[in-house]
Design a protein around this motif. Structure first.
Motif, PDB file in Angstrom:
ATOM      1  N   ASP A 104       3.557  -3.412  17.321  1.00 40.62           N
ATOM      2  CA  ASP A 104       2.590  -2.551  16.641  1.00 40.62           C
ATOM      3  C   ASP A 104       1.443  -3.380  16.078  1.00 40.62           C
ATOM      4  OD1 ASP A 104       3.757  -3.817  14.512  1.00 40.62           O
ATOM      5  OD2 ASP A 104       4.867  -2.061  13.813  1.00 40.62           O
ATOM      6  N   VAL A 105       0.459  -2.699  15.556  1.00 36.06           N
ATOM      7  CA  VAL A 105      -0.737  -3.368  15.029  1.00 36.06           C
ATOM      8  C   VAL A 105      -0.356  -4.318  13.888  1.00 36.06           C
ATOM      9  CG1 VAL A 105      -2.903  -2.967  13.785  1.00 36.06           C
ATOM     10  CG2 VAL A 105      -2.309  -1.540  15.760  1.00 36.06           C
ATOM     11  N   ARG A 106       0.563  -3.860  13.074  1.00 31.23           N
ATOM     12  CA  ARG A 106       1.016  -4.676  11.942  1.00 31.23           C
ATOM     13  C   ARG A 106       1.482  -6.046  12.429  1.00 31.23           C
ATOM     14  NH1 ARG A 106       4.019  -0.907  10.004  1.00 31.23           N
ATOM     15  NH2 ARG A 106       2.796  -0.111   8.261  1.00 31.23           N
ATOM     16  N   ASP A 154       0.845  -1.186   0.000  1.00 29.30           N
ATOM     17  CA  ASP A 154       0.000   0.000   0.000  1.00 29.30           C
ATOM     18  C   ASP A 154       0.886   1.244   0.000  1.00 29.30           C
ATOM     19  OD1 ASP A 154      -1.818   1.982   0.544  1.00 29.30           O
ATOM     20  OD2 ASP A 154      -2.980   0.754   1.948  1.00 29.30           O
ATOM     21  N   PRO A 155       0.701   2.152  -0.975  1.00 29.16           N
ATOM     22  CA  PRO A 155       1.552   3.340  -1.000  1.00 29.16           C
ATOM     23  C   PRO A 155       1.324   4.253   0.213  1.00 29.16           C
ATOM     24  CG  PRO A 155      -0.182   3.495  -2.673  1.00 29.16           C
ATOM     25  CD  PRO A 155      -0.278   2.131  -2.075  1.00 29.16           C
ATOM     26  N   MET A 156       0.106   4.231   0.757  1.00 30.02           N
ATOM     27  CA  MET A 156      -0.197   5.102   1.906  1.00 30.02           C
ATOM     28  C   MET A 156      -0.687   4.249   3.075  1.00 30.02           C
ATOM     29  SD  MET A 156      -0.017   8.520   1.682  1.00 30.02           S
ATOM     30  CE  MET A 156      -1.441   9.259   2.461  1.00 30.02           C
ATOM     31  N   PRO A 157       0.197   3.506   3.746  1.00 36.17           N
ATOM     32  CA  PRO A 157      -0.298   2.608   4.803  1.00 36.17           C
ATOM     33  C   PRO A 157      -0.957   3.392   5.935  1.00 36.17           C
ATOM     34  CG  PRO A 157       2.112   2.730   4.842  1.00 36.17           C
ATOM     35  CD  PRO A 157       1.659   3.532   3.652  1.00 36.17           C
ATOM     36  N   ASP A 158      -1.991   2.796   6.469  1.00 41.28           N
ATOM     37  CA  ASP A 158      -2.722   3.406   7.582  1.00 41.28           C
ATOM     38  C   ASP A 158      -1.752   3.633   8.747  1.00 41.28           C
ATOM     39  OD1 ASP A 158      -4.423   3.801   9.817  1.00 41.28           O
ATOM     40  OD2 ASP A 158      -6.059   2.827   8.713  1.00 41.28           O
ATOM     41  N   PRO A 159      -1.676   4.862   9.258  1.00 40.68           N
ATOM     42  CA  PRO A 159      -0.711   5.126  10.340  1.00 40.68           C
ATOM     43  C   PRO A 159      -0.962   4.263  11.587  1.00 40.68           C
ATOM     44  CG  PRO A 159      -2.141   7.045   9.934  1.00 40.68           C
ATOM     45  CD  PRO A 159      -2.391   6.063   8.840  1.00 40.68           C
ATOM     46  N   LEU A 160      -2.217   3.829  11.760  1.00 44.73           N
ATOM     47  CA  LEU A 160      -2.542   3.000  12.916  1.00 44.73           C
ATOM     48  C   LEU A 160      -1.698   1.723  12.948  1.00 44.73           C
ATOM     49  CD1 LEU A 160      -5.250   2.777  15.041  1.00 44.73           C
ATOM     50  CD2 LEU A 160      -5.557   0.773  13.611  1.00 44.73           C
ATOM     51  N   LEU A 161      -1.344   1.243  11.751  1.00 46.63           N
ATOM     52  CA  LEU A 161      -0.620  -0.027  11.669  1.00 46.63           C
ATOM     53  C   LEU A 161       0.721   0.028  12.389  1.00 46.63           C
ATOM     54  CD1 LEU A 161      -1.344  -0.976   7.935  1.00 46.63           C
ATOM     55  CD2 LEU A 161      -2.412  -1.918   9.992  1.00 46.63           C
ATOM     56  N   SER A 162       1.276   1.200  12.508  1.00 43.85           N
ATOM     57  CA  SER A 162       2.589   1.324  13.156  1.00 43.85           C
ATOM     58  C   SER A 162       2.484   1.645  14.643  1.00 43.85           C
ATOM     59  CB  SER A 162       3.415   2.429  12.479  1.00 43.85           C
ATOM     60  OG  SER A 162       3.249   2.375  11.099  1.00 43.85           O
ATOM     61  N   TRP A 182      -5.558  -5.669   5.741  1.00 40.14           N
ATOM     62  CA  TRP A 182      -5.108  -4.883   6.895  1.00 40.14           C
ATOM     63  C   TRP A 182      -5.880  -3.574   7.047  1.00 40.14           C
ATOM     64  CZ3 TRP A 182       0.997  -5.458   7.252  1.00 40.14           C
ATOM     65  CH2 TRP A 182       1.280  -6.805   7.541  1.00 40.14           C
ATOM     66  N   ALA A 183      -6.146  -2.934   5.928  1.00 42.25           N
ATOM     67  CA  ALA A 183      -6.860  -1.651   5.998  1.00 42.25           C
ATOM     68  C   ALA A 183      -8.225  -1.843   6.659  1.00 42.25           C
ATOM     69  CB  ALA A 183      -7.011  -1.050   4.610  1.00 42.25           C
ATOM     70  N   ALA A 184      -8.924  -2.915   6.259  1.00 37.55           N
ATOM     71  CA  ALA A 184     -10.244  -3.184   6.830  1.00 37.55           C
ATOM     72  C   ALA A 184     -10.137  -3.478   8.324  1.00 37.55           C
ATOM     73  CB  ALA A 184     -10.888  -4.361   6.108  1.00 37.55           C
ATOM     74  N   TYR A 185      -9.103  -4.240   8.695  1.00 35.85           N
ATOM     75  CA  TYR A 185      -8.916  -4.534  10.119  1.00 35.85           C
ATOM     76  C   TYR A 185      -8.579  -3.264  10.905  1.00 35.85           C
ATOM     77  CZ  TYR A 185      -9.529  -9.547  10.112  1.00 35.85           C
ATOM     78  OH  TYR A 185     -10.093 -10.787  10.050  1.00 35.85           O
ATOM     79  N   ALA A 186      -7.792  -2.381  10.281  1.00 31.34           N
ATOM     80  CA  ALA A 186      -7.454  -1.115  10.951  1.00 31.34           C
ATOM     81  C   ALA A 186      -8.737  -0.330  11.240  1.00 31.34           C
ATOM     82  CB  ALA A 186      -6.497  -0.298  10.095  1.00 31.34           C
ATOM     83  N   ASP A 187      -9.672  -0.353  10.283  1.00 33.87           N
ATOM     84  CA  ASP A 187     -10.957   0.337  10.500  1.00 33.87           C
ATOM     85  C   ASP A 187     -11.733  -0.310  11.657  1.00 33.87           C
ATOM     86  OD1 ASP A 187     -10.593   2.217   8.577  1.00 33.87           O
ATOM     87  OD2 ASP A 187     -11.698   1.124   7.007  1.00 33.87           O
ATOM     88  N   ALA A 188     -11.745  -1.635  11.655  1.00 34.85           N
ATOM     89  CA  ALA A 188     -12.469  -2.336  12.716  1.00 34.85           C
ATOM     90  C   ALA A 188     -11.864  -1.993  14.080  1.00 34.85           C
ATOM     91  CB  ALA A 188     -12.422  -3.839  12.473  1.00 34.85           C
ATOM     92  N   LEU A 189     -10.542  -1.940  14.129  1.00 35.15           N
ATOM     93  CA  LEU A 189      -9.881  -1.612  15.401  1.00 35.15           C
ATOM     94  C   LEU A 189     -10.208  -0.184  15.828  1.00 35.15           C
ATOM     95  CD1 LEU A 189      -6.402  -3.290  14.824  1.00 35.15           C
ATOM     96  CD2 LEU A 189      -8.230  -4.081  16.338  1.00 35.15           C
ATOM     97  N   ARG A 190     -10.264   0.704  14.852  1.00 40.54           N
ATOM     98  CA  ARG A 190     -10.605   2.085  15.172  1.00 40.54           C
ATOM     99  C   ARG A 190     -12.020   2.142  15.769  1.00 40.54           C
ATOM    100  NH1 ARG A 190      -8.965   3.803  10.503  1.00 40.54           N
ATOM    101  NH2 ARG A 190      -6.792   4.263  10.907  1.00 40.54           N
ATOM    102  N   GLY A 191     -12.914   1.321  15.223  1.00 38.97           N
ATOM    103  CA  GLY A 191     -14.277   1.244  15.768  1.00 38.97           C
ATOM    104  C   GLY A 191     -14.251   0.778  17.218  1.00 38.97           C
ATOM    105  N   LEU A 192     -13.402  -0.192  17.507  1.00 38.73           N
ATOM    106  CA  LEU A 192     -13.316  -0.698  18.882  1.00 38.73           C
ATOM    107  C   LEU A 192     -12.724   0.353  19.817  1.00 38.73           C
ATOM    108  CD1 LEU A 192     -12.074  -4.343  18.221  1.00 38.73           C
ATOM    109  CD2 LEU A 192     -14.334  -3.643  19.044  1.00 38.73           C
ATOM    110  N   ALA A 193     -11.881   1.216  19.263  1.00 41.59           N
ATOM    111  CA  ALA A 193     -11.256   2.252  20.093  1.00 41.59           C
ATOM    112  C   ALA A 193     -12.275   3.314  20.505  1.00 41.59           C
ATOM    113  CB  ALA A 193     -10.095   2.895  19.348  1.00 41.59           C
ATOM    114  N   VAL A 194     -13.285   3.526  19.661  1.00 43.31           N
ATOM    115  CA  VAL A 194     -14.289   4.557  19.962  1.00 43.31           C
ATOM    116  C   VAL A 194     -14.956   4.291  21.313  1.00 43.31           C
ATOM    117  CG1 VAL A 194     -16.518   5.519  19.236  1.00 43.31           C
ATOM    118  CG2 VAL A 194     -14.728   5.095  17.546  1.00 43.31           C
ATOM    119  N   THR A 195     -15.233   3.027  21.613  1.00 42.83           N
ATOM    120  CA  THR A 195     -15.875   2.704  22.887  1.00 42.83           C
ATOM    121  C   THR A 195     -14.847   2.240  23.923  1.00 42.83           C
ATOM    122  OG1 THR A 195     -16.400   0.556  21.916  1.00 42.83           O
ATOM    123  CG2 THR A 195     -18.183   2.174  22.015  1.00 42.83           C
TER     124      THR A 195
END
Ligand code: SF4
Ligand code: SF4
Lengths: 99, 406
Positions: A59-61, A3-11, A74-87
Motif C-alpha cells: 500500500d501507499v503507506r 492521525d485520527p482520520m488517516p487518508d484512505p489512499l494510504l491503505s 504523509w497527508a501532504a504526500y497523499a495529496d501529491a499522489l492524488r495530483g499525479l493520479a489526475v493525469t
C-alpha cells in the motif's frame, strides 16, 4: 501522534502507469506519459522514491515508509499522489489488472 | 559534467530550469534546410539543401541517442522536413524508439494518403502535426509566406480532418499584419478541430531583414496580451510571450528563456545551437558528429555551462517586472544588436524602443541557405525587399510609438 482520520489512499495499492517513464533530474525527476503526452515534474527526490516504490509496496503507506518519509508528511504526500493520479501518472493497481 | 554553479535544492521549477537539465525538454531538430517556400521571415534562412546534411543512418543514431537520454519527444522542423525522402521512415523510427514527434510543415506533402497514415495506428498517437499559417486570410498569409501557401495549408488541414487525425495544430507567427485576426485564427482552428499555437516573431534568420516591418507595434502587444489573458488556456504559446508578463500577470507557458537550459536546436548538419532562434556562431555549442554525440554536447559544452550559470539582469535588474519578464528573449536582443543583459527590443515598458534608438550594431548572419534565384512562389514581400537597401533610418524604430515616461 497518529492521525485520527488517516487518508484512505494510504491503505490502497498503487503503481506507476504502464505508459509513464521517469527521467532522473538533479531536482527529482520528470515523468512523461506516452499516452496523454503530459509532462510532470516531481520536484523532490523523496517523491520520486515514493512513486518508484509504489509497485513494490502492498500500500501507499508502505512506499512512504520505505522512502523514509516522516509520518507527519504523509497527508501532504497523499495529496501529491492524488495530483499525479489526475493525469494518470500513477494508477490504482486493481484498475491496472482490470484494464 | 562541467562545473556548473551549485544548484540550490528546492525552489521553483523556473529556478531549477535555470541551472539546466540532464536532457532538454524542448528539443527542436531541423532535418533539412531545403524548402519549397521562401517565407520572408524564415528563422533558419532556409531554401537550399546543405550537402552536409545528416544521412538516414546518422539521423537514426540521433534518435537512438535521444531514446537513451529519455528525450520523450522532439519538435521536427526545417526547412520543410517532409520533402526529405526519408522523412516518413524517420518519423516511424522515432515513434518506435519512444521518441514522440511534433513536426512543423507548410502542408505541401500532406495529401489524403499521408493524412490517413498520420491518423493510423502506425503513428500510435505519438505524432503531432503543426501547420504553419501566418494569416487567417490568403492575403495576409501569402504576403509573407508566398502565393498559394494559404491554400496549401488549408488543404492539408482539411485532409487531416477528413482522415480523422485528432487535434492538429495551427501554428501562427504573430505579426503586425495578423494581430487583428486572432479571433479569425481561433475560428479556423475550431473549424478544423485543431488547436491554435501562437508564437513570437523573432528577428532570426531572414526574420532579421523584415522584423522592423513585421513585428507587432507596442499597442498591438497589448492587444495580444489581453487576447491571451482571455483565451490563453486553450492556446499554445511555448515560451513566446513571457516578456508580455510586464503588462501585469504572467501568461500560461514556459516563463523563462530556456536556451541551452531546457531548449536547444539540432540543425540539419548536426550542429547544436542553444535555441532554434539562435542559429549563429555565438550560440553554437558543438557538432554531434565531431564532438562525441548529442549527449556529450548537451552535457559538456562550455557555452551551455555558461547559459546555465546565474545571469545578471543588467539594465533590467532595476525593473519591477524583472521577476516575471526576466529581460525577455536572448535571440531577439542578439539579432537586433542589443546587449544580452538588457531589455528585450519589444520590452512592454518601452525600454526596448529606447535601446533600439541608441547605438547598436546588428550582427551579420553566420550562415544562409536562402535560394539565390527567386522561386515561383516567393512572397511578394521579398520582391519589395530587393529594392536598393533603404537607409537604416528610413523607418524609425520609434514610428507610431509615443514614449511615455522613461
Ligand atoms: S532565446 Fe528567445 S526563443 Fe530562444 S529560448 Fe530564449 S526566449 Fe526562447
Ligand atoms: S525593462 Fe527588462 S525586465 Fe523590465 S519589462 Fe523591460 S525587458 Fe522586461
Amino acid at each position: 501522534m497518529p492521525d485520527p482520520m488517516p487518508d484512505p489512499l494510504l491503505s490502497e495499492a498503487w503503481g506507476l502507469s504502464p505508459s509513464v517513464a521517469l527521467r532522473p533530474e538533479p531536482f527529482g525527476a520528470l515523468a512523461y506519459h506516452f499516452g496523454n503526452r503530459k509532462l510532470t515534474f516531481l520536484k523532490r527526490p523523496e517523491l520520486v522514491a515514493v512513486v518508484r516504490g509504489l509497485a513494490e509496496s502492498p500500500d501507499v503507506r508502505g512506499a512512504l515508509r520505505a522512502a523514509g518519509v516522516p509520518e507527519e508528511q504523509w497527508a501532504a504526500y497523499a495529496d501529491a499522489l492524488r495530483g499525479l493520479a489526475v493525469t494518470d501518472m500513477i494508477r490504482p493497481r486493481a484498475a491496472e489488472v482490470a484494464a | 559534467m562541467t562545473a556548473v554553479q551549485e544548484r540550490p535544492s528546492g525552489g521553483s521549477l523556473v529556478q531549477q530550469f535555470e541551472y539546466g537539465l540532464d536532457a532538454p525538454i524542448c528539443l527542436t531538430w531541423e532535418l533539412t534546410y531545403a524548402c519549397n517556400l521562401a517565407c520572408a521571415h524564415c528563422l533558419s534562412s532556409s531554401g537550399k539543401r546543405d550537402p552536409r546534411e545528416l544521412s538516414t543512418e546518422q539521423c537514426e543514431a540521433v534518435i537512438d541517442a535521444l531514446q537513451r537520454m529519455q528525450v520523450f519527444y522532439v519538435n521536427i522542423g526545417g526547412g520543410e522536413p517532409t520533402i526529405r525522402p526519408d522523412f516518413w521512415h524517420l518519423l516511424e523510427y522515432a515513434v518506435n524508439h519512444n521518441v514522440g514527434v511534433k513536426f512543423s510543415t507548410n502542408g505541401v506533402r500532406l495529401d489524403p494518403e499521408r493524412a490517413a497514415y498520420l491518423a493510423s495506428p502506425a503513428c500510435g498517437g505519438y505524432v503531432d502535426v503543426q501547420i504553419s499559417l501566418d494569416g487567417a486570410t490568403a492575403e495576409v498569409n501569402d504576403y509573407v509566406r508566398g502565393p498559394g501557401s494559404y491554400d496549401t495549408a488549408l488543404t492539408a488541414l482539411q485532409n487531416l480532418q477528413d482522415a480523422g487525425f485528432q487535434d492538429a495544430k495551427i501554428s501562427v507567427v504573430c505579426t503586425r499584419q495578423n494581430i487583428g485576426q486572432l479571433d479569425e485564427f481561433k475560428a479556423l482552428a475550431d473549424k478544423y478541430g485543431a488547436t491554435l499555437r501562437l508564437t513570437r516573431l523573432r528577428p532570426s534568420g531572414r526574420g532579421a531583414d523584415v522584423w522592423d516591418e513585421l513585428h507587432p507595434l507596442p499597442e498591438q502587444q497589448r492587444v495580444l496580451y489581453d487576447w491571451l489573458m482571455a483565451h490563453g488556456e486553450g492556446v499554445l504559446t511555448g515560451d513566446s510571450f513571457f516578456h508580455l508578463a510586464a503588462f501585469g500577470e504572467s501568461l500560461p507557458g514556459l516563463n523563462l528563456c530556456g536556451a541551452g537550459r531546457v531548449v536547444c536546436l539540432i540543425d540539419p548538419v548536426g550542429d547544436v545551437y542553444a535555441c532554434p532562434f539562435a542559429i549563429h556562431d555565438n550560440f553554437l555549442a558543438g557538432n554531434l558528429l565531431a564532438d562525441g554525440g548529442f549527449q556529450q554536447v548537451w552535457q559538456t559544452s562550455e557555452l551551455f555551462a555558461d547559459l546555465r550559470s546565474p545571469q545578471t539582469g543588467g539594465a533590467c535588474a532595476k525593473c519591477s517586472f524583472y521577476d516575471s519578464c526576466r529581460g525577455g528573449c536572448m535571440a531577439a536582443k542578439f539579432f537586433t544588436g542589443l546587449p544580452l543583459d538588457g531589455p528585450d527590443p519589444e520590452c512592454v515598458q518601452g525600454y526596448g524602443e529606447t535601446a533600439l534608438a541608441g547605438d547598436r550594431t546588428v550582427p551579420a548572419a553566420s550562415q544562409d541557405h536562402s535560394r539565390t534565384t527567386p522561386t515561383r512562389n516567393q512572397p511578394v514581400m521579398l520582391k519589395l525587399m530587393t529594392r536598393p537597401p533603404v537607409s537604416d533610418c528610413a523607418e524609425s524604430p520609434l514610428a507610431g510609438f509615443e514614449p511615455i515616461g522613461g
